[in-house]
Motif scaffolding. Sequence first.
Motif, PDB file in Angstrom:
ATOM      1  N   ASP A  35     -20.357  42.136 -20.763  1.00 41.89           N
ATOM      2  CA  ASP A  35     -21.052  42.740 -19.634  1.00 41.89           C
ATOM      3  C   ASP A  35     -22.321  43.451 -20.061  1.00 41.89           C
ATOM      4  O   ASP A  35     -23.318  43.479 -19.354  1.00 41.89           O
ATOM      5  CB  ASP A  35     -20.132  43.763 -18.927  1.00 41.89           C
TER       6      ASP A  35
ATOM      7  N   SER B  57     -14.852  41.439 -23.298  1.00 40.38           N
ATOM      8  CA  SER B  57     -15.436  41.238 -21.975  1.00 40.38           C
ATOM      9  C   SER B  57     -16.423  42.346 -21.625  1.00 40.38           C
ATOM     10  O   SER B  57     -17.456  42.118 -21.004  1.00 40.38           O
ATOM     11  CB  SER B  57     -14.314  41.174 -20.932  1.00 40.38           C
TER      12      SER B  57
ATOM     13  N   LEU C 142     -15.139  36.358 -12.474  1.00 38.21           N
ATOM     14  CA  LEU C 142     -14.481  37.676 -12.451  1.00 38.21           C
ATOM     15  C   LEU C 142     -12.953  37.528 -12.460  1.00 38.21           C
ATOM     16  O   LEU C 142     -12.258  38.215 -13.198  1.00 38.21           O
ATOM     17  CB  LEU C 142     -14.892  38.443 -11.189  1.00 38.21           C
ATOM     18  N   ALA C 143     -12.569  36.550 -11.677  1.00 36.53           N
ATOM     19  CA  ALA C 143     -11.128  36.333 -11.604  1.00 36.53           C
ATOM     20  C   ALA C 143     -10.583  35.900 -12.958  1.00 36.53           C
ATOM     21  O   ALA C 143      -9.546  36.390 -13.419  1.00 36.53           O
ATOM     22  CB  ALA C 143     -10.834  35.236 -10.560  1.00 36.53           C
TER      23      ALA C 143
ATOM     24  N   LYS D 106     -11.835  36.611 -15.739  1.00 29.92           N
ATOM     25  CA  LYS D 106     -11.868  37.755 -16.658  1.00 29.92           C
ATOM     26  C   LYS D 106     -10.650  38.669 -16.439  1.00 29.92           C
ATOM     27  O   LYS D 106     -10.005  39.109 -17.375  1.00 29.92           O
ATOM     28  CB  LYS D 106     -13.150  38.545 -16.418  1.00 29.92           C
ATOM     29  N   ARG D 107     -10.462  38.831 -15.166  1.00 28.36           N
ATOM     30  CA  ARG D 107      -9.342  39.713 -14.865  1.00 28.36           C
ATOM     31  C   ARG D 107      -8.054  39.146 -15.419  1.00 28.36           C
ATOM     32  O   ARG D 107      -7.257  39.835 -16.012  1.00 28.36           O
ATOM     33  CB  ARG D 107      -9.232  39.893 -13.337  1.00 28.36           C
ATOM     34  N   ARG D 108      -7.953  37.873 -15.217  1.00 28.78           N
ATOM     35  CA  ARG D 108      -6.747  37.221 -15.706  1.00 28.78           C
ATOM     36  C   ARG D 108      -6.622  37.405 -17.226  1.00 28.78           C
ATOM     37  O   ARG D 108      -5.579  37.735 -17.749  1.00 28.78           O
ATOM     38  CB  ARG D 108      -6.801  35.725 -15.400  1.00 28.78           C
ATOM     39  N   LYS D 109      -7.686  37.269 -17.850  1.00 33.13           N
ATOM     40  CA  LYS D 109      -7.650  37.418 -19.300  1.00 33.13           C
ATOM     41  C   LYS D 109      -7.228  38.829 -19.693  1.00 33.13           C
ATOM     42  O   LYS D 109      -6.412  39.041 -20.582  1.00 33.13           O
ATOM     43  CB  LYS D 109      -9.034  37.146 -19.883  1.00 33.13           C
ATOM     44  N   MET D 110      -7.855  39.760 -19.000  1.00 33.59           N
ATOM     45  CA  MET D 110      -7.556  41.138 -19.341  1.00 33.59           C
ATOM     46  C   MET D 110      -6.078  41.478 -19.091  1.00 33.59           C
ATOM     47  O   MET D 110      -5.443  42.144 -19.881  1.00 33.59           O
ATOM     48  CB  MET D 110      -8.448  42.071 -18.515  1.00 33.59           C
ATOM     49  N   GLU D 111      -5.602  40.927 -17.977  1.00 36.17           N
ATOM     50  CA  GLU D 111      -4.210  41.222 -17.657  1.00 36.17           C
ATOM     51  C   GLU D 111      -3.277  40.591 -18.673  1.00 36.17           C
ATOM     52  O   GLU D 111      -2.322  41.208 -19.144  1.00 36.17           O
ATOM     53  CB  GLU D 111      -3.878  40.703 -16.249  1.00 36.17           C
TER      54      GLU D 111
END
Lengths: 860, 314
Positions: free
Chosen positions: A145, A141, A123-124, A126-131
């Motif tokens: 899901d 992503s 998750l982390a 992914k978040r990083r990627k999204m950010e």
Amino acid sequence: MSESEEEDFVMYGTPLDPIEEDDLKRKKPTSVEDQIVTDEQGRRRFHGAFTGGFSAGFYNSVGTRDGWSPATFTSSRQKRNATMPRGAEHYMDDEDVGEFGFAPKGIIATDTFISRLDSAKLLAAKRRKMEAGTEVIPGASFLEDMITPVKDSKGVVLLRQMGWKPGQGVGPRVSKDTPEEGEEEERKVYGCHIPEEFRKTMEKSEITFAPDDAPAWILVPKKDLFGLGYSGLQRGNVLGLEASVSGPKLVMAEKGNRRVKITGQAFGVGAFEEEDEDIYGTEDLTKYDFELKSNVEKQKSRDPKDREINPYKKYEGDDVPGFVLSRVVITPKIYKPPPIPDSYRPKYRLYPSCKGIREPNSSRWDIKPVERAKEETQNVKVGLNRHSLSSRERGALLGEEAAPRKELNEQILSLGQEPVEDVTPASTALALLPTKAESKFSGSTFRPKIRPFSRDLEKQKRYEQYLVLRQNNQADQLKSLQPSNMLDADRAQEQAMFERAATVYEPLNSGIMSRFVSSGTTDATKPLPEIEIQPDVKAANMKMYGKLTRIVAEWFPGDLLCKRFNVKNPHPDSKEAQSLQETKPKTRLNLADILGEISVPSSSQVEVSQDSLKSSDKTRTSPPRLVSPVEKKVDVAKITVEDHSLIPEACEEPEMIAEEDIQRPSIDLFRAIFDEDSEDESEKVTVASQEPDEMKSRTTPPKNHDDRNSGVKSAMFSSRNISKTNEDSRNSRDDASRSSTGNAGILANLDLKSLEEKWKTNTEALFKKFSLEKKSQKEVKISAPVDTYGPSLPPLASAQVDDELTRESSKKSSDSEDSRVSELRSGRKKMKKHKHHKKHSHKKDKKKERKKSKRRSSDT
Amino acid sequence: MPTESESEEFKVECKHTLNCKNGAFRSVAWNVDGNYCLTSASDKSVMLWNPHKGKLLQSYVGHGSEALVARSSGDNGSIASGGADRTVILWDVATAAPLKRWREHAGKINGVCFNELSSVVISASADATGAAWDTRSKSKSAIITFGKFGDSATSAVVDEAEVLFGCLDGKVWRFDLRNGKQITDTIGAPVVDAEFSSDSQCVLVSTMDNCIRLFDKVDGKLLAEYVGHVAKDFHVRAMTNFDDSLIVGGSENGKLLFWRTVSSNVVLTLDHPEVSLVNGCAHPKENKFLSIARNVLRLWGSPEDDPDSEENIE
């Protein structure tokens, strides 16, 4: 102060060693080169090839610390089925298979299959990627899901969302103090206990529990072959789950108070033993009794439960609930087969439309009519399809005449019975065939059983015609039957071939055949065929013994036999003739051999008469002569006479011996080389031994041997005089010849036979000498008949008689007689010279024999 | 001499009776000088006897089946015997050991004899052949095989350089080595025995038609016929005595017959208590005869002879 300060601190754990200054230098970070991956044993893991190679064996060497040792031979005698490692994993180290090896064995879910919710790490990320917006595809992503793999069923997910946790039962939460009603009153409480009311109030407080998880009632289909209700060893039993719940599985019988149970455990208890309580196998406390209850009560409490739980209640007589045994016995009804109508004919009909059925005459390989029709239509389109044609069709296309098709059984039949039509005369030359022969064709007497030339039908036909001609002694007319385009040489060859084949395949027409009558032709009314009596037997039966019953033929005794008999070989240079006869008398005649033999001589050689080959060696050595027809006839006549007599000589002395004699150098040669002294000695001895012999024979008159001869002769004469007085002249001639062959007068002394006799008498004399007995009486006996016939002729007179006899014999008797006399003379000369090695051997034998006789005499 | 002998009354009496306890005799023969005799018996043995003393000297055991015929060599050093086991065996007289064993024949051996030098053994076999075997070489094969007779050869005799075979095909086969001739005389009936006369001018042929015939060797003429005995089924042999004045022949009805050679009259008939096949053998030098009937061997001699004098001969 410091103390107080120290006291203030609360210390946990062990303090680290104080860092010294020297150690600080060492804190320098290790370089990349020094960062070595090691395995569990501390060995370097990667080697060479840019540190990509694996470690293997002993420091990347093959084998062990002591070097590589090849596999030693181990006998598979004791461990036959030992399997040798075959897979790659057998050669791998343990760490390779481990979790971090290149071939891990444990199954680990890859990242994609790990639940996203669970993996915070992902998750982390992914978040990083999204950010960062570093996604290759924006919104990927979310898509990811959407396709998360389902881990739990929908129900479980729903339950979870409603607050259910695994291991809990479903339903409203319950407080601890809601017991079952019945139990409450009956319960007896010992010891200190919270009073009922107090407890209720206390427990009715807000603490609630999730209900226990009810076990799912699953009807398990029976898959095993065990008895009803019996479940063998189960895994669950180890954990004590089911066993504790359901109790004993099978109740076999009841014995008094005791129950013999068979539980799910393995049988280990004897019939008369009582099973111990398995306290270790019961993890569950429910197995223990905490209450004092009578057995009946327990029964009561358990029984209804049992009824419910155990669906496989054993069958107990009639009272299966809801079912009653049928009273009616059901017997299966058997119906009679329908009657066959009278008009029915059990006959199988061939349907022409049926594809699988062959035409009666066609072979398996012929193309079936349906297919052929199909192909014909194809041929029109495609063209001539050569390979689909049968051999017959090809032949027809080429304009060949179809060869008569012969089935195997037909051929067999043809061996036994020759169809007469086959021999129908085709050519005009057949007109020559005598009518007699034709009648013989159809008759039962002539029927060639074996067809040696059945491959070439024309030839076979000719052969059969030739057989007829041969029977009528017109074998020469075969030429007129042979096709005109045949070469002369071939003709002669064929005739010779036919001749040999006829002799080989000739039915047993001679004596033996006449003794048998085939069972097919037995006819009581017919007289049995009479055995053909040969002329000599006829003459013998008529007691006409003499010329008619006597057959004289040449005979080749061979060198060795002559040598052993001490006789000159009558046919000294007849080895070729002999070998010709002896070619292979013992081996069976083979057609192939014969035909091979036949093919050798050219047409001119064939005409060489047979007897010239057989009888004398001279003709053999001389070039083959051509024989005019007139001569030939004579020769054929000779064959008929001579062949008969020659046949028995077929097997004579084996060739080997003759060869042996040739190869071995003469004994004289050996003598000359090796032992001269011994020769002298032996000569002396022989001379010495011979002299007394001759002396004796000269001085003592001929012994009973001679007088016997004369006695019998005279007896014979008298008998002849009685029986056949008219043959006097012949008798006298016989007499003369006999005297030449036999031993008369002085000639007897020179004859070999007489020598033998003398030698015998000599040995006798010696024998007597050495014997212990007196010999006077015997000697008188021996000498008595001698005196009656007077003394022998003096040597001079003997020579005269000799001459006369030779003259007479040369006039009257045959050459052989003459040669024999001359041979005798030469033999005598040779004896004197002592050169002939036969002589030597002979004398040696004499010596030996004498010795033997001496020994014998001494023995006796 | 012959006329005298004819006028004389011929008498013999049984001198000795020897019993072979094991089996029936098959043949009997004197040795060269007539001091010993050889018998072959159905108990597979060949026996050497001194019939004058009535003693068994030696037995030669080694035949695989019954011994049918045995003859001694001219030097008395060896014995040749033939048996139903199809072998011809050459025995050493003294040691009774088989020196040679020839196995080429395919049938039982009916006749065996030595040549005069004892260098060759001639055998007649039921496989319709005769064979000559070399006693001196180590060769196991025959020197020569005599002809293909029409039937089994029943007897083999050698005289000087002539080999005589009797054959069941009704013929007598004579092989003349000196002249290289093969002379076949047809007799008619199956020939059981063919012997040379003592002067070797005649051939005595016994056939299975109850007849013995004497033929001239030279021209094959019939000289005399001797009848009176029974010879239908067995090998009934006949031979001349030492001076050819008598013919001795056996019979199937237990009799031993003597004929005058010239007059062909039966002179004497000796009845044997064993009413079976009797075969006789004439002494080579005097009027003594041996007869075999079943398992009994008898020596017959003239009654004047003193039995003690026999010992002196030896």
